[in-house]
Write a protein that holds these residues in place. Structure first.
Motif, PDB file in Angstrom:
ATOM      1  N   GLN A  40       0.821  -1.205   0.000  1.00 10.27           N
ATOM      2  CA  GLN A  40       0.000   0.000   0.000  1.00 10.27           C
ATOM      3  C   GLN A  40       0.863   1.266   0.000  1.00 10.27           C
ATOM      4  N   ARG A  41       2.177   1.137   0.199  1.00 12.18           N
ATOM      5  CA  ARG A  41       3.066   2.288   0.331  1.00 12.18           C
ATOM      6  C   ARG A  41       4.121   2.286  -0.771  1.00 12.18           C
ATOM      7  N   ASP A  42       4.396   3.465  -1.303  1.00  9.57           N
ATOM      8  CA  ASP A  42       5.524   3.624  -2.220  1.00  9.57           C
ATOM      9  C   ASP A  42       6.779   3.857  -1.393  1.00  9.57           C
ATOM     10  N   TYR A  43       7.806   3.075  -1.651  1.00 11.16           N
ATOM     11  CA  TYR A  43       9.094   3.287  -0.987  1.00 11.16           C
ATOM     12  C   TYR A  43      10.194   2.694  -1.849  1.00 11.16           C
ATOM     13  N   PHE A  44      11.388   3.248  -1.702  1.00 16.16           N
ATOM     14  CA  PHE A  44      12.538   2.770  -2.453  1.00 16.16           C
ATOM     15  C   PHE A  44      13.280   1.688  -1.684  1.00 16.16           C
ATOM     16  N   VAL A  45      13.792   0.725  -2.430  1.00 13.78           N
ATOM     17  CA  VAL A  45      14.763  -0.245  -1.939  1.00 13.78           C
ATOM     18  C   VAL A  45      15.998  -0.012  -2.798  1.00 13.78           C
ATOM     19  N   LYS A  46      17.147   0.166  -2.159  1.00  9.19           N
ATOM     20  CA  LYS A  46      18.369   0.442  -2.913  1.00  9.19           C
ATOM     21  C   LYS A  46      19.442  -0.574  -2.546  1.00  9.19           C
ATOM     22  N   PHE A  47      20.032  -1.159  -3.576  1.00  8.24           N
ATOM     23  CA  PHE A  47      21.170  -2.053  -3.409  1.00  8.24           C
ATOM     24  C   PHE A  47      22.410  -1.350  -3.945  1.00  8.24           C
ATOM     25  N   ASN A  48      23.450  -1.319  -3.135  1.00  2.00           N
ATOM     26  CA  ASN A  48      24.750  -0.806  -3.565  1.00  2.00           C
ATOM     27  C   ASN A  48      25.646  -2.025  -3.746  1.00  2.00           C
ATOM     28  N   CYS A  49      26.109  -2.227  -4.957  1.00  2.55           N
ATOM     29  CA  CYS A  49      26.856  -3.443  -5.302  1.00  2.55           C
ATOM     30  C   CYS A  49      28.246  -3.045  -5.792  1.00  2.55           C
ATOM     31  N   PRO A  50      29.216  -2.864  -4.876  1.00  2.42           N
ATOM     32  CA  PRO A  50      30.521  -2.311  -5.251  1.00  2.42           C
ATOM     33  C   PRO A  50      31.492  -3.304  -5.876  1.00  2.42           C
ATOM     34  N   GLU A  51      31.112  -4.554  -6.030  1.00  2.00           N
ATOM     35  CA  GLU A  51      32.059  -5.550  -6.530  1.00  2.00           C
ATOM     36  C   GLU A  51      31.565  -6.258  -7.783  1.00  2.00           C
ATOM     37  N   PHE A  52      30.817  -5.563  -8.626  1.00  2.00           N
ATOM     38  CA  PHE A  52      30.309  -6.162  -9.853  1.00  2.00           C
ATOM     39  C   PHE A  52      31.435  -6.290 -10.868  1.00  2.00           C
ATOM     40  N   THR A  53      31.513  -7.445 -11.507  1.00  2.89           N
ATOM     41  CA  THR A  53      32.480  -7.637 -12.590  1.00  2.89           C
ATOM     42  C   THR A  53      31.818  -8.365 -13.748  1.00  2.89           C
ATOM     43  N   THR A  54      32.291  -8.024 -14.922  1.00  2.47           N
ATOM     44  CA  THR A  54      31.894  -8.694 -16.153  1.00  2.47           C
ATOM     45  C   THR A  54      33.113  -8.663 -17.060  1.00  2.47           C
ATOM     46  N   LEU A  55      33.035  -9.290 -18.196  1.00  2.00           N
ATOM     47  CA  LEU A  55      34.184  -9.336 -19.098  1.00  2.00           C
ATOM     48  C   LEU A  55      33.924  -8.519 -20.356  1.00  2.00           C
ATOM     49  N   CYS A  56      34.956  -7.852 -20.834  1.00  2.36           N
ATOM     50  CA  CYS A  56      34.865  -7.175 -22.120  1.00  2.36           C
ATOM     51  C   CYS A  56      34.673  -8.238 -23.194  1.00  2.36           C
ATOM     52  N   PRO A  57      33.656  -8.098 -24.062  1.00  2.00           N
ATOM     53  CA  PRO A  57      33.412  -9.133 -25.063  1.00  2.00           C
ATOM     54  C   PRO A  57      34.480  -9.192 -26.157  1.00  2.00           C
ATOM     55  N   LYS A  58      35.277  -8.155 -26.272  1.00  2.00           N
ATOM     56  CA  LYS A  58      36.326  -8.142 -27.307  1.00  2.00           C
ATOM     57  C   LYS A  58      37.667  -8.635 -26.785  1.00  2.00           C
ATOM     58  N   THR A  59      38.063  -8.164 -25.594  1.00  2.00           N
ATOM     59  CA  THR A  59      39.397  -8.485 -25.081  1.00  2.00           C
ATOM     60  C   THR A  59      39.393  -9.590 -24.036  1.00  2.00           C
ATOM     61  N   GLY A  60      38.228  -9.860 -23.424  1.00  2.00           N
ATOM     62  CA  GLY A  60      38.162 -10.829 -22.344  1.00  2.00           C
ATOM     63  C   GLY A  60      38.696 -10.280 -21.025  1.00  2.00           C
ATOM     64  N   GLN A  61      39.082  -9.012 -21.001  1.00  2.00           N
ATOM     65  CA  GLN A  61      39.577  -8.393 -19.773  1.00  2.00           C
ATOM     66  C   GLN A  61      38.416  -8.104 -18.829  1.00  2.00           C
ATOM     67  N   PRO A  62      38.662  -8.170 -17.526  1.00  2.00           N
ATOM     68  CA  PRO A  62      37.578  -7.891 -16.575  1.00  2.00           C
ATOM     69  C   PRO A  62      37.264  -6.399 -16.512  1.00  2.00           C
ATOM     70  N   ASP A  63      35.992  -6.104 -16.337  1.00  2.00           N
ATOM     71  CA  ASP A  63      35.520  -4.745 -16.100  1.00  2.00           C
ATOM     72  C   ASP A  63      34.881  -4.734 -14.725  1.00  2.00           C
ATOM     73  N   PHE A  64      35.197  -3.720 -13.940  1.00  2.00           N
ATOM     74  CA  PHE A  64      34.726  -3.618 -12.561  1.00  2.00           C
ATOM     75  C   PHE A  64      33.805  -2.418 -12.430  1.00  2.00           C
ATOM     76  N   ALA A  65      32.771  -2.570 -11.610  1.00  2.00           N
ATOM     77  CA  ALA A  65      31.825  -1.473 -11.420  1.00  2.00           C
ATOM     78  C   ALA A  65      31.188  -1.536 -10.050  1.00  2.00           C
ATOM     79  N   THR A  66      30.645  -0.402  -9.664  1.00  2.00           N
ATOM     80  CA  THR A  66      29.677  -0.344  -8.578  1.00  2.00           C
ATOM     81  C   THR A  66      28.327  -0.172  -9.243  1.00  2.00           C
ATOM     82  N   LEU A  67      27.404  -1.042  -8.930  1.00  2.00           N
ATOM     83  CA  LEU A  67      26.039  -0.926  -9.439  1.00  2.00           C
ATOM     84  C   LEU A  67      25.149  -0.375  -8.333  1.00  2.00           C
ATOM     85  N   TYR A  68      24.300   0.559  -8.709  1.00  2.00           N
ATOM     86  CA  TYR A  68      23.274   1.072  -7.813  1.00  2.00           C
ATOM     87  C   TYR A  68      21.939   0.656  -8.401  1.00  2.00           C
ATOM     88  N   ILE A  69      21.247  -0.209  -7.698  1.00  2.00           N
ATOM     89  CA  ILE A  69      19.948  -0.715  -8.134  1.00  2.00           C
ATOM     90  C   ILE A  69      18.910  -0.179  -7.149  1.00  2.00           C
TER      91      ILE A  69
END
Length: 165
Positions: A40-69
Motif C-alpha cells: 500500500q506504500r511507495d518506498y525505495f529499496v536500494k542495493f549498492n553493489c561495489p564488486e560487480f564484474t563482467t568481461l569485455c566481449p572483445k578483449t576478455g579483460q575484466p571490467d569492474f563497477a559499482t552498481l546502484y539498483i
C-alpha cells in the motif's frame, strides 16, 4: 502475519543455505522473490553493489563497477542473496557495460514487475575512460512512467566530481 512470513521464507531456497553453488556463467534463474509486506506504500529499496564484474566481449579483460539498483516494489521483491548470486554470474559474461546494465534491469523487471526501477553502473576506467550507463523503467500507465521520464531527463543534471575513479 508471522505465519505468512514463515511461508514466504520456506519458498526461498538460497537464504541461509550453506551449500550454495556459485554459477560463473550468466544465470537469471537463480533470482528469487518474496512478497512485499507493504504494497500500500511507495518506498525505495536500494542495493549498492561495489564488486560487480563482467568481461569485455572483445578483449576478455575484466571490467569492474559499482552498481546502484533502486526500485519501488509492487507485489514482489528480490531476495538479496539471490541477487548477489545473480550478479556474481556475470563474472564470465562477455558484455559491454551498457548491455550488462540493461540485461540486469530487464531480468529484474521480468522477475518482480516493480512500480519503478533504475540501475546506474559506475565502471572503473579502462584506457582512460569510465562508462556509467543509467537505465530506468516506470510501470506503463502509472505515475511511475512519468517519474521514469523525469528522472531520465534530469538524471545527470549535477554530475559527480570524478578525480581518480
Amino acid at each position: 502475519m508471522a505465519e505468512r512470513d514463515e511461508d514466504q521464507l520456506e519458498d526461498l531456497s538460497l537464504l541461509g543455505n550453506q551449500a550454495t553453488s556459485y554459477s560463473f556463467d550468466y544465470d537469471p534463474t537463480v533470482l528469487e522473490t518474496f512478497e512485499n509486506n507493504h504494497p500500500q506504500r511507495d518506498y525505495f529499496v536500494k542495493f549498492n553493489c561495489p564488486e560487480f564484474t563482467t568481461l569485455c566481449p572483445k578483449t576478455g579483460q575484466p571490467d569492474f563497477a559499482t552498481l546502484y539498483i533502486s526500485y519501488i516494489p509492487d507485489i514482489n521483491m528480490v531476495e538479496s542473496k539471490s541477487l548477489k548470486l545473480y550478479l556474481f554470474s556475470f563474472r564470465n559474461h562477455g558484455g559491454f557495460h551498457e548491455d550488462s546494465v540493461n540485461m540486469i534491469m530487464n531480468d529484474l523487471i521480468d522477475l518482480m514487475d516493480p512500480r519503478y526501477i533504475e540501475i546506474w553502473g559506475k565502471f572503473t576506467p579502462r584506457g582512460g575512460i569510465s562508462i556509467d550507463p543509467f537505465c530506468n523503467y516506470g510501470k506503463p500507465g502509472t505515475k511511475f512512467e512519468q517519474m521514469a521520464e523525469h528522472r531520465m531527463i534530469n538524471h545527470d543534471l549535477y554530475p559527480e566530481h570524478v578525480d581518480n575513479r
